[in-house]
Design an enzyme around this catalytic site. Structure first.
Site, PDB file in Angstrom:
ATOM      1  N   CYS A  94      24.414 -12.562 -31.511  1.00 49.11           N
ATOM      2  CA  CYS A  94      24.004 -11.604 -30.482  1.00 49.11           C
ATOM      3  C   CYS A  94      25.154 -10.730 -30.014  1.00 49.11           C
ATOM      4  O   CYS A  94      24.944  -9.776 -29.267  1.00 49.11           O
ATOM      5  CB  CYS A  94      23.396 -12.350 -29.299  1.00 49.11           C
ATOM      6  SG  CYS A  94      22.047 -13.398 -29.821  1.00 49.11           S
ATOM      7  N   HIS A 387      15.534  -8.297 -25.962  1.00 56.51           N
ATOM      8  CA  HIS A 387      16.841  -8.569 -26.572  1.00 56.51           C
ATOM      9  C   HIS A 387      16.713  -8.647 -28.081  1.00 56.51           C
ATOM     10  O   HIS A 387      16.642  -9.711 -28.662  1.00 56.51           O
ATOM     11  CB  HIS A 387      17.370  -9.887 -25.981  1.00 56.51           C
ATOM     12  CG  HIS A 387      18.572 -10.445 -26.668  1.00 56.51           C
ATOM     13  ND1 HIS A 387      19.633  -9.669 -27.081  1.00 56.51           N
ATOM     14  CD2 HIS A 387      18.904 -11.720 -27.008  1.00 56.51           C
ATOM     15  CE1 HIS A 387      20.544 -10.446 -27.648  1.00 56.51           C
ATOM     16  NE2 HIS A 387      20.118 -11.699 -27.627  1.00 56.51           N
ATOM     17  N   CYS A 417      26.944 -13.311 -24.579  1.00 55.25           N
ATOM     18  CA  CYS A 417      27.042 -14.618 -25.237  1.00 55.25           C
ATOM     19  C   CYS A 417      26.341 -14.543 -26.591  1.00 55.25           C
ATOM     20  O   CYS A 417      25.561 -13.633 -26.829  1.00 55.25           O
ATOM     21  CB  CYS A 417      26.379 -15.688 -24.374  1.00 55.25           C
ATOM     22  SG  CYS A 417      24.649 -15.324 -24.022  1.00 55.25           S
TER      23      CYS A 417
END
Lengths: 431, 288
Positions: A94, A387, A417
């Site tokens: 990510c 996301h 993160c």
């Protein structure tokens, strides 16, 4: 080291993204390459870069087909950019988008390139589905076979269960726990309440809706396939509504289970891109300068041994970044902490306030302290927007750069993160 | 007395040879009934494809070093040969695997040729029956490279003349934090057997397990140990490890796993069932 000497600045000129779409919805059928190309082309059009040779394009995807080994380059070839623009793929779960942008900023600072586009894309709706390892081993053996006997043996080695395809999951390979299950452990360890998580989720929706309402995203988005707004956004979301949802992760905690589909990010499709350049490049092309990309830092933690939570790497990377730049946690006007889960943001903030954590884990004399929560994710974040893994870095950098430019002064801190116990954090400064 | 075998015995044949005697009911053995015998075999090798299959099965990295549980597997046929001798006093089928203690003395390359020695060492009274300790040693030439003790329980067999010790009080399990979760499918036992040859019917299928009185097939203890070591064992050096088994893992099933580091570089691990709150196993790894 008090500060890193920087030969010259890397500036953020602007950003562009597609509205983020909940998985298996509006963007079904669009591939990573399709979406990245669309995000890049929108950016190129906005800044009149048609036919321009840029220094580099860096982007990536977390869920990637093996045929997409050159995803960024193939996407560039589909845009209006000069085909002599080089491109490379980045993959850091990510944190892909932020690492792509940071690596370009470094190249610009070092004078290796004058301009670059960094970003990322992900689709759940067009995720790769692979053959099982058994089927793969059998077919590779068939390819190597030279005789009829070998070929028959390879075919005979296939078992009916090998025919079941293997879809990518969100489970950590070394622990077998999903990201949500990992975060549930961290959320519990830090004693983050359900109410606090739901409040953060409601604020994310409220802030994103307000940002759309005031036209904030007008020059940050390219509509795509009928969407002009992130379709996960619930402008009417409230703490009361969120409180009705059942726990989705950490169910074994019973009454203490606090993570729901409302305070966790949904699976999403989308793409984003950010244009960076040297000051000279911006001036020569009469382009705006929104912010400086000051510095960035990578981090990782040992989550496999259970020593630290999967998504806590930014808690360690931020103090290192602050120290290198001679700043305190309070020296910022905006905080963009990626909302993988509301619990991630709240655990990170609580860790920075905790004297024991800051002394024993971070080796600091005093805790980093609290932040002014009214400066946190002021234009919404992943809980509301969604996301699409690799696209989140570009969304955040473009949003923060514009917020800083609107304000005209000050600094912003980014924290993202990532799977594998990793994280990337960055500092931007207003221009 | 050392008996040198000309070749490594085959596990399937040993289980088959033990099957008729499984019907024989043993109620009591005398403490001195254990034959003094050391079984020995030379020329034991790990096949390269067996090593890769093992490493893949355990989620380990394919590297040129024999994993400790795989080495146990290389020595196991000899241990089983001992336990299946007609004069071995306990019934082989139905033996319950209780614990292992291993000293993996140095890294062993896959191309090293091993000799294996195995002996059954001690019968002891257990609250549920009688236990036997099997000592297995692996050598490269004369150099010992791996030494292990395995403890097996024959349920319901009394050790003649010895008072049955009381069952230890088991404190209710307070589960530690889950640091990993293993989802084991119904074929776990068959896949482990395919790699290491341990086709004990209690691991293979619902039918074969039921025939031996189990409600479902159970995971091999050594499979669980191998999964734990794949995460916890160091590489490129010697180490010691131990594991104790509490309740079986029925297949298919989910095991919650905790791993934690203690002082002196000791890594502890444990596995349990979150629903029933029954412990499955607990163990530790330390550097030598």
């Amino acid at each position: 080291m008090a500060s890193s000497p920087s030969p010259r600045r890397a500036v953020i000129i602007g950003g562009n993204r597609l509205p983020f779409a909940r998985a298996n919805g509006a963007y079904v059928g669009a591939s990573n390459q399709d979406m990245l190309t669309a995000a890049l082309d929108g950016l190129v059009a906005r800044f009149g870069l048609q036919g321009e040779r840029l220094g580099a394009v860096a982007a990536g995807a977390v869920l990637k087909h093996s045929r997409d080994f050159n995803l960024s380059r193939e996407s560039v070839l589909g845009t209006a950019l000069d085909p002599s623009t080089p491109a490379y793929d980045v993959q850091m779960a990510c944190a892909t988008g932020l690492e792509a942008i940071g690596s370009l900023a470094d190249k610009i600072k070092l004078g290796q390139i004058e301009s670059g586009i960094g970003g990322g894309v992900d689709t759940i709706s067009d995720a790769p589905i692979a053959l099982s390892d058994g089927a793969r081993a059998g077919m590779l053996a068939l390819g190597r076979a030279r005789s009829l006997k070998d070929r028959m043996a390879a075919v005979a080695s296939l078992r009916p269960r090998d025919l079941a395809p293997s879809a990518p999951g969100t489970n950590e390979p070394r622990t077998g726990l999903s990201m949500g299950e990992h975060q549930a452990l961290t959320t519990q360890r830090w004693g983050i309440t359900r109410e606090a998580q739901d409040e953060l989720a409601a604020a994310s929706h409220r802030n994103l809706a307000a940002a759309y309402d005031r036209g904030f995203f007008d020059d940050l988005l390219t509509p795509y396939r009928g969407l002009s707004k992130d379709n996960n956004l619930r402008a009417d979301s409230t703490v009361d509504k969120l409180a009705k949802l059942k726990p989705a992760f950490g169910k074994h905690l019973g009454d203490e289970a606090s993570m729901t589909a409302g305070n966790s990010t949904p699976l999403t499709d989308g793409a984003s891109a950010v244009l960076l350049g040297s000051e000279a490049f911006a001036a020569e092309h009469s382009l705006p300068v929104l912010a400086d990309f000051v510095d960035y830092e990578l981090g990782a933690v040992d989550f496999v041994s259970g020593e630290e939570g999967l998504l806590m790497a930014p808690a360690y990377a931020v103090p290192r970044l602050l120290a290198r730049n001679g700043l305190s946690l309070q020296d910022f006007d905006f905080y963009e902490i990626h909302e993988a889960f509301a619990g991630t943001v709240l655990s990170t903030l609580k860790a920075w306030e905790d004297p024991e954590f800051c002394s024993e884990r971070l080796g600091l004399d005093a805790p980093l302290g609290s932040i002014d929560r009214s400066k946190l994710n002021v234009a919404g974040s992943s809980l509301a927007a969604g996301h699409p893994f690799a696209a989140t870095g570009g969304r955040i950098v473009a949003t923060l750069a514009k917020l800083l430019h609107e304000k005209g002064s000050g600094r912003g801190l980014i924290s993202v993160c990532a799977a594998g116990g990793q994280g990337v954090v960055a500092i931007l400064e207003a221009r | 007395m050392r008996e040198t075998l000309s070749a490594k015995p085959r596990l399937g044949a040993l289980y088959a040879s033990a099957a008729p005697r499984a019907l024989r009911r043993v109620r009591e053995v005398s403490p001195d009934r254990l034959p003094r015998r050391e079984a020995f075999v030379e020329g034991v090798r790990c096949r390269p494809e067996q090593l890769v299959a093992y490493q893949r099965l355990m989620g380990d990295t394919v590297r040129d070093e024999l994993p400790s549980v795989l080495m146990h597997g290389l020595g196991f046929p000899l241990a089983l040969w001992l336990l299946s001798r007609p004069d071995f006093p306990l019934p082989l089928l139905g033996l319950v695997h209780l614990r292992n203690e291993v000293r993996h003395l140095r890294p062993v390359r896959p191309d090293e040729v091993l000799s294996v020695s195995a002996s059954a060492e001690e019968l002891r009274a257990h609250h549920a029956g009688t236990t036997v300790t099997v000592r297995t040693r692996l050598f490269v030439g004369e150099e010992p490279v791996w030494e292990g003790l395995s403890l097996y329980l024959a349920k319901g067999v009394r050790l003649a003349g010895i008072e049955v010790p009381p069952a230890p009080r088991r404190e209710p399990l307070v589960p530690p934090a889950t640091t990993a979760r293993w989802r084991l499918d119904a074929s776990t036992g068959r896949r482990f057997a395919a790699v290491l040859g341990d086709y004990n019917p209690i691991h293979l299928s619902a039918l074969s397990a039921k025939a031996l009185g189990l409600k479902a097939p159970i995971a091999h203890g050594m499979y669980l140990a191998g999964r734990a070591l794949a995460q916890c064992a160091p590489h490129g050096r010697g180490y010691a490890w131990e594991i104790e088994f509490a309740t079986p893992v029925f297949l298919p099933g989910t095991v919650e796993v905790n791993r934690s580091s203690g002082p002196g570089g000791v890594v502890r691990f444990s596995g349990w069932n979150q629903r029933s709150l029954k412990p499955h196993f607990a163990g530790a790894v330390s550097r030598l």
